[in-house]
Scaffold this motif. Structure first.
Motif, PDB file in Angstrom:
ATOM      1  N   ALA A 106      57.191  -1.989 -89.055  1.00  0.00           N
ATOM      2  CA  ALA A 106      58.437  -1.418 -89.575  1.00  0.00           C
ATOM      3  C   ALA A 106      58.233   0.010 -90.056  1.00  0.00           C
ATOM      4  CB  ALA A 106      58.962  -2.286 -90.717  1.00  0.00           C
ATOM      5  N   PHE A 107      57.104   0.263 -90.730  1.00  0.00           N
ATOM      6  CA  PHE A 107      56.817   1.627 -91.184  1.00  0.00           C
ATOM      7  C   PHE A 107      56.683   2.575 -89.999  1.00  0.00           C
ATOM      8  CE2 PHE A 107      55.368   0.237 -95.524  1.00  0.00           C
ATOM      9  CZ  PHE A 107      56.177   1.123 -96.215  1.00  0.00           C
ATOM     10  N   LEU A 108      56.030   2.113 -88.933  1.00  0.00           N
ATOM     11  CA  LEU A 108      55.842   2.977 -87.776  1.00  0.00           C
ATOM     12  C   LEU A 108      57.152   3.232 -87.040  1.00  0.00           C
ATOM     13  CD1 LEU A 108      53.863   4.510 -85.923  1.00  0.00           C
ATOM     14  CD2 LEU A 108      53.684   2.423 -84.571  1.00  0.00           C
ATOM     15  N   ILE A 109      57.911   2.148 -86.799  1.00  0.00           N
ATOM     16  CA  ILE A 109      59.128   2.279 -85.996  1.00  0.00           C
ATOM     17  C   ILE A 109      60.248   2.948 -86.780  1.00  0.00           C
ATOM     18  CG2 ILE A 109      60.961   0.992 -84.809  1.00  0.00           C
ATOM     19  CD1 ILE A 109      58.859  -1.122 -84.132  1.00  0.00           C
ATOM     20  N   ASP A 126      52.790   1.091 -77.597  1.00  0.00           N
ATOM     21  CA  ASP A 126      52.239  -0.257 -77.718  1.00  0.00           C
ATOM     22  C   ASP A 126      50.917  -0.246 -78.480  1.00  0.00           C
ATOM     23  OD1 ASP A 126      54.357  -1.311 -76.331  1.00  0.00           O
ATOM     24  OD2 ASP A 126      53.344  -1.279 -74.381  1.00  0.00           O
ATOM     25  N   VAL A 127      50.094   0.786 -78.231  1.00  0.00           N
ATOM     26  CA  VAL A 127      48.796   0.878 -78.891  1.00  0.00           C
ATOM     27  C   VAL A 127      48.959   1.163 -80.382  1.00  0.00           C
ATOM     28  CG1 VAL A 127      46.619   2.158 -79.002  1.00  0.00           C
ATOM     29  CG2 VAL A 127      47.646   1.626 -76.782  1.00  0.00           C
ATOM     30  N   SER A 128      49.822   2.132 -80.718  1.00  0.00           N
ATOM     31  CA  SER A 128      50.014   2.471 -82.130  1.00  0.00           C
ATOM     32  C   SER A 128      50.636   1.303 -82.902  1.00  0.00           C
ATOM     33  CB  SER A 128      50.899   3.717 -82.262  1.00  0.00           C
ATOM     34  OG  SER A 128      52.191   3.497 -81.715  1.00  0.00           O
ATOM     35  N   LEU A 129      51.529   0.562 -82.251  1.00  0.00           N
ATOM     36  CA  LEU A 129      52.123  -0.613 -82.896  1.00  0.00           C
ATOM     37  C   LEU A 129      51.048  -1.652 -83.213  1.00  0.00           C
ATOM     38  CD1 LEU A 129      55.542  -1.313 -81.118  1.00  0.00           C
ATOM     39  CD2 LEU A 129      55.151  -1.022 -83.560  1.00  0.00           C
ATOM     40  N   ALA A 130      50.151  -1.878 -82.256  1.00  0.00           N
ATOM     41  CA  ALA A 130      49.071  -2.843 -82.480  1.00  0.00           C
ATOM     42  C   ALA A 130      48.163  -2.395 -83.619  1.00  0.00           C
ATOM     43  CB  ALA A 130      48.268  -3.039 -81.198  1.00  0.00           C
ATOM     44  N   ILE A 131      47.898  -1.099 -83.683  1.00  0.00           N
ATOM     45  CA  ILE A 131      47.000  -0.573 -84.717  1.00  0.00           C
ATOM     46  C   ILE A 131      47.615  -0.717 -86.111  1.00  0.00           C
ATOM     47  CG2 ILE A 131      45.935   1.528 -85.629  1.00  0.00           C
ATOM     48  CD1 ILE A 131      45.532   2.443 -82.726  1.00  0.00           C
ATOM     49  N   VAL A 132      48.852  -0.256 -86.280  1.00  0.00           N
ATOM     50  CA  VAL A 132      49.457  -0.301 -87.616  1.00  0.00           C
ATOM     51  C   VAL A 132      49.765  -1.740 -88.027  1.00  0.00           C
ATOM     52  CG1 VAL A 132      50.422   2.014 -87.452  1.00  0.00           C
ATOM     53  CG2 VAL A 132      51.799   0.081 -86.713  1.00  0.00           C
ATOM     54  N   SER A 133      50.098  -2.601 -87.077  1.00  0.00           N
ATOM     55  CA  SER A 133      50.329  -4.017 -87.404  1.00  0.00           C
ATOM     56  C   SER A 133      49.027  -4.665 -87.861  1.00  0.00           C
ATOM     57  CB  SER A 133      50.887  -4.751 -86.190  1.00  0.00           C
ATOM     58  OG  SER A 133      52.130  -4.222 -85.795  1.00  0.00           O
ATOM     59  N   SER A 134      47.931  -4.325 -87.194  1.00  0.00           N
ATOM     60  CA  SER A 134      46.624  -4.850 -87.601  1.00  0.00           C
ATOM     61  C   SER A 134      46.260  -4.372 -89.001  1.00  0.00           C
ATOM     62  CB  SER A 134      45.546  -4.407 -86.603  1.00  0.00           C
ATOM     63  OG  SER A 134      45.816  -4.882 -85.316  1.00  0.00           O
ATOM     64  N   ASN A 197      53.271  -7.256 -72.698  1.00  0.00           N
ATOM     65  CA  ASN A 197      53.107  -5.806 -72.862  1.00  0.00           C
ATOM     66  C   ASN A 197      51.663  -5.346 -72.966  1.00  0.00           C
ATOM     67  OD1 ASN A 197      55.922  -5.471 -72.936  1.00  0.00           O
ATOM     68  ND2 ASN A 197      55.974  -5.905 -75.138  1.00  0.00           N
ATOM     69  N   LEU A 198      50.713  -6.248 -72.792  1.00  0.00           N
ATOM     70  CA  LEU A 198      49.315  -5.895 -73.034  1.00  0.00           C
ATOM     71  C   LEU A 198      48.610  -5.456 -71.752  1.00  0.00           C
ATOM     72  CD1 LEU A 198      49.933  -7.384 -75.712  1.00  0.00           C
ATOM     73  CD2 LEU A 198      47.603  -8.267 -75.635  1.00  0.00           C
ATOM     74  N   SER A 199      47.827  -4.387 -71.871  1.00  0.00           N
ATOM     75  CA  SER A 199      46.952  -3.962 -70.783  1.00  0.00           C
ATOM     76  C   SER A 199      45.672  -4.792 -70.835  1.00  0.00           C
ATOM     77  CB  SER A 199      46.616  -2.481 -70.932  1.00  0.00           C
ATOM     78  OG  SER A 199      45.868  -2.260 -72.117  1.00  0.00           O
ATOM     79  N   TRP A 200      44.831  -4.622 -69.813  1.00  0.00           N
ATOM     80  CA  TRP A 200      43.556  -5.352 -69.809  1.00  0.00           C
ATOM     81  C   TRP A 200      42.691  -4.947 -70.997  1.00  0.00           C
ATOM     82  CZ3 TRP A 200      42.484  -9.606 -67.365  1.00  0.00           C
ATOM     83  CH2 TRP A 200      43.117  -9.916 -66.162  1.00  0.00           C
ATOM     84  N   HIS A 201      42.726  -3.675 -71.380  1.00  0.00           N
ATOM     85  CA  HIS A 201      41.936  -3.211 -72.518  1.00  0.00           C
ATOM     86  C   HIS A 201      42.419  -3.866 -73.816  1.00  0.00           C
ATOM     87  CE1 HIS A 201      39.573  -0.541 -75.049  1.00  0.00           C
ATOM     88  NE2 HIS A 201      40.671  -0.246 -75.725  1.00  0.00           N
ATOM     89  N   GLN A 202      43.728  -3.893 -74.021  1.00  0.00           N
ATOM     90  CA  GLN A 202      44.278  -4.526 -75.223  1.00  0.00           C
ATOM     91  C   GLN A 202      44.011  -6.026 -75.223  1.00  0.00           C
ATOM     92  OE1 GLN A 202      48.223  -2.720 -74.362  1.00  0.00           O
ATOM     93  NE2 GLN A 202      48.270  -2.238 -76.550  1.00  0.00           N
ATOM     94  N   LEU A 203      44.098  -6.638 -74.046  1.00  0.00           N
ATOM     95  CA  LEU A 203      43.824  -8.065 -73.932  1.00  0.00           C
ATOM     96  C   LEU A 203      42.382  -8.374 -74.313  1.00  0.00           C
ATOM     97  CD1 LEU A 203      44.836 -10.860 -73.092  1.00  0.00           C
ATOM     98  CD2 LEU A 203      44.227 -10.301 -70.731  1.00  0.00           C
ATOM     99  N   PHE A 262      49.448  -7.815 -81.739  1.00  0.00           N
ATOM    100  CA  PHE A 262      49.505  -7.511 -80.308  1.00  0.00           C
ATOM    101  C   PHE A 262      50.712  -8.123 -79.598  1.00  0.00           C
ATOM    102  CE2 PHE A 262      45.097  -6.597 -81.202  1.00  0.00           C
ATOM    103  CZ  PHE A 262      44.828  -5.511 -80.389  1.00  0.00           C
ATOM    104  N   ALA A 263      51.252  -9.219 -80.126  1.00  0.00           N
ATOM    105  CA  ALA A 263      52.346  -9.905 -79.429  1.00  0.00           C
ATOM    106  C   ALA A 263      53.607 -10.046 -80.270  1.00  0.00           C
ATOM    107  CB  ALA A 263      51.891 -11.296 -78.968  1.00  0.00           C
ATOM    108  N   GLY A 264      53.577  -9.584 -81.524  1.00  0.00           N
ATOM    109  CA  GLY A 264      54.738  -9.731 -82.387  1.00  0.00           C
ATOM    110  C   GLY A 264      54.724 -11.076 -83.093  1.00  0.00           C
ATOM    111  N   PRO A 265      55.646 -11.275 -84.034  1.00  0.00           N
ATOM    112  CA  PRO A 265      55.692 -12.543 -84.777  1.00  0.00           C
ATOM    113  C   PRO A 265      56.303 -13.657 -83.929  1.00  0.00           C
ATOM    114  CG  PRO A 265      57.445 -11.075 -85.510  1.00  0.00           C
ATOM    115  CD  PRO A 265      56.648 -10.301 -84.492  1.00  0.00           C
ATOM    116  N   ILE A 266      55.488 -14.574 -83.478  1.00  0.00           N
ATOM    117  CA  ILE A 266      55.950 -15.675 -82.625  1.00  0.00           C
ATOM    118  C   ILE A 266      55.990 -16.953 -83.453  1.00  0.00           C
ATOM    119  CG2 ILE A 266      55.433 -17.078 -80.593  1.00  0.00           C
ATOM    120  CD1 ILE A 266      54.257 -14.597 -79.309  1.00  0.00           C
ATOM    121  N   ALA A 267      57.164 -17.542 -83.551  1.00  0.00           N
ATOM    122  CA  ALA A 267      57.397 -18.678 -84.439  1.00  0.00           C
ATOM    123  C   ALA A 267      57.108 -20.005 -83.761  1.00  0.00           C
ATOM    124  CB  ALA A 267      58.853 -18.651 -84.924  1.00  0.00           C
TER     125      ALA A 267
END
Length: 343
Positions: A106-109, A126-134, A197-203, A262-267
């Motif tokens: 949320a802070f990033l977006i 996608d990369v920056s979202l994964a980083i700040v979420s982590s 949305n994940l690349s092989w590197h992110q995976l 990496f995948a968002g909040p999945i319920a």
């Protein structure tokens, strides 16, 4: 109670279903590719249609493997939390770790408008979202671990975790109120969750994070079995409760935080799969439950992703909606049929 031989047969069946679900998931999508061509490409052949080859190896296979990792990670983290707190309603996000990841996103977006104007380009990728979420999930995890060192009561830790989640959700609400419609829509789309949305590197990075969490979960099997009968019983067996609690919390943080980053909040997956596994295997032995929830979670996530992508259609439904619509009736039916909850 099943015998060891029956357990082995059940696991063979589960792994067979996993392979079938994986094959179906890879073969279906918005672009119609013959099943024989899909198998030929997967097993090392080169297709005449290079576009099909690109779709299979750069979109469908990473997406399928992401679904497997997400389902397995959330299911194991849910099992860890339900056993630690001895609460059937506990899930992988009760410690506020998912909310911390959502706060980072949320802070990033929604808070990056000023920074983006300074740098002259959008910071939201996608990369920056994964980083700040982590980072968000890691900070909440550190806060929970710090509190855990001060609090001896496990139930109090559960309540504190929920409070961390509430604080994070409140800050997200404030950011949502002051942001513009476009940024808010982008955050809402992220909150739907996605495994595509994940690349092989992110995976690969997600795989490493979740494997560490899974190994920590496996190391916690003995304390988990002891905790089922209460903390006093666990102490009498020589279980170091403080060490075990840290181990379980860190494992859950890596699993739930990594998936959310990496995948968002999945319920639903983390809450339901442990119950499904207990009902079907009719056991509370974690030497059986830990590997079983990993496979069950992967299968269920593959099925949900296959449905969500609406084969032969360009539309993709929110994965969160599918996991709940498909899974909730199954859990209700199992609980009604069994008439009791194995826990």
């Amino acid at each position: 109670m099943q015998t060891p031989k029956t357990y082995r047969s059940s696991f063979v069946l589960l792994l067979t279903v996993l392979v079938i679900a994986l094959g179906i998931n890879i073969s279906l999508g918005s672009v119609s590719i013959p099943f024989s061509e899909t198998l030929h490409s997967v097993f090392g052949g080169t297709l005449d249609n290079t576009a099909w080859d690109y779709i299979i190896w750069n979109y469908r296979i990473p997406k399928a493997f992401t679904a497997i990792l997400v389902g397995a990670g959330l299911s194991l983290s849910g099992l860890l939390m339900q056993t630690l707190f001895r609460n059937p309603l506990a899930g992988p996000f009760v410690l506020g770790i998912s909310s911390g990841a959502s706060l980072g996103a949320a802070f990033l977006i929604m808070g990056s408008v000023t920074l983006s104007s300074l740098f002259g380009f959008s910071l939201v990728t996608d990369v920056s979202l994964a980083i700040v979420s982590s980072i968000g999930s890691f900070l909440v995890l550190l806060a929970v671990i710090t509190v855990a060192s001060k609090v001896k009561d496990t139930m109090a830790l559960l309540i504190i975790g929920l409070m961390f989640g509430s604080i994070s959700a409140a800050i997200v609400s404030v950011l949502s109120y002051f942001t513009d419609a476009q940024k808010l829509q982008q955050f809402v789309y992220w909150s739907f969750g996605s495994v595509g949305n994940l690349s092989w590197h992110q995976l690969g990075l997600l795989f490493v994070i979740l494997m560490i969490g899974i190994v920590l979960g496996i190391l916690s099997i003995k304390p988990l079995n002891a905790l089922l009968l209460g903390e006093n019983y666990a102490k009498s067996l020589g279980v170091n409760l403080v060490r075990s609690r840290y181990l379980i919390i860190i494992a859950t943080g890596l699993l739930a935080g990594g998936v959310t980053a990496f995948a968002g909040p999945i319920a639903f997956i983390g809450l339901a799969v442990p119950h499904l596994t207990r009902q079907i295997f009719n056991t509370t032995e974690h030497r059986v439950l830990v590997p079983a929830v990993l496979v069950y979670g992967a299968i269920l996530m593959l099925i949900c992703d296959t449905i969500a992508q609406l084969p032969s259609s360009a539309e993709v439904l929110p994965i969160n909606a599918i996991t709940s619509i498909l899974g909730a009736p199954v859990v209700i039916w199992l609980l009604v049929r069994k008439r009791k909850m194995v826990f």
